[in-house]
Design a protein around this motif. Structure first.
Motif: not given
Length: 128
Positions: A46-74
């Motif tokens: 359960l701990g490894c699954t939770l850590i993996g979920g946090i890593i994947v969620g963090s990457y998803g949030i970072y990607r969403q932020y980057r796409l929003q920033r690029e969208n605003k720039r465009l």
């Protein structure tokens, strides 16, 4: 629709992970490089699954932020190009108006001279 499938897949994965963790309740030895500890396997899974979920969620949030920033720039770039195109169109239309205005007086003057030269001289009624 894509979001619903992702939610269903996540729930199925969580269910399978939970079942797998409950089946494996034995204590295992974990080497942490500097120390060795014994941990129940259910907590480790359960701990490894939770850590993996946090890593994947963090990457998803970072990607969403980057796409929003690029969208605003465009969007800003499109607005800038539209403003540039509008000002260029306006200046071209003013230039066309100026060139037609400058050509009209010469043309009218030429027509006026032609009409004066072609008018008959004298009395055109046929009487004296």
């Amino acid at each position: 629709m894509k979001m619903q499938w992702a939610l269903i897949a996540g729930l199925v994965f969580a269910l399978l992970t939970g079942i797998f963790a409950v089946i494996n309740v034995d204590s295992v030895q974990v080497n942490l490089l500097f120390n060795t500890v014994r941990v129940p396997l259910i907590l480790l899974i359960l701990g490894c699954t939770l850590i993996g979920g946090i890593i994947v969620g963090s990457y998803g949030i970072y990607r969403q932020y980057r796409l929003q920033r690029e969208n605003k720039r465009l969007h800003l770039r499109v607005a800038e190009l539209e403003a540039s195109a509008a000002s260029a169109t306006t200046s071209v239309s003013y230039d066309n108006m100026d060139s037609t205005r400058s050509a009209e007086p010469e043309h009218d003057h030429q027509l006026h001279n032609d009409s004066i030269q072609t008018q008959p001289k004298g009395n055109n009624t046929g009487t004296l």
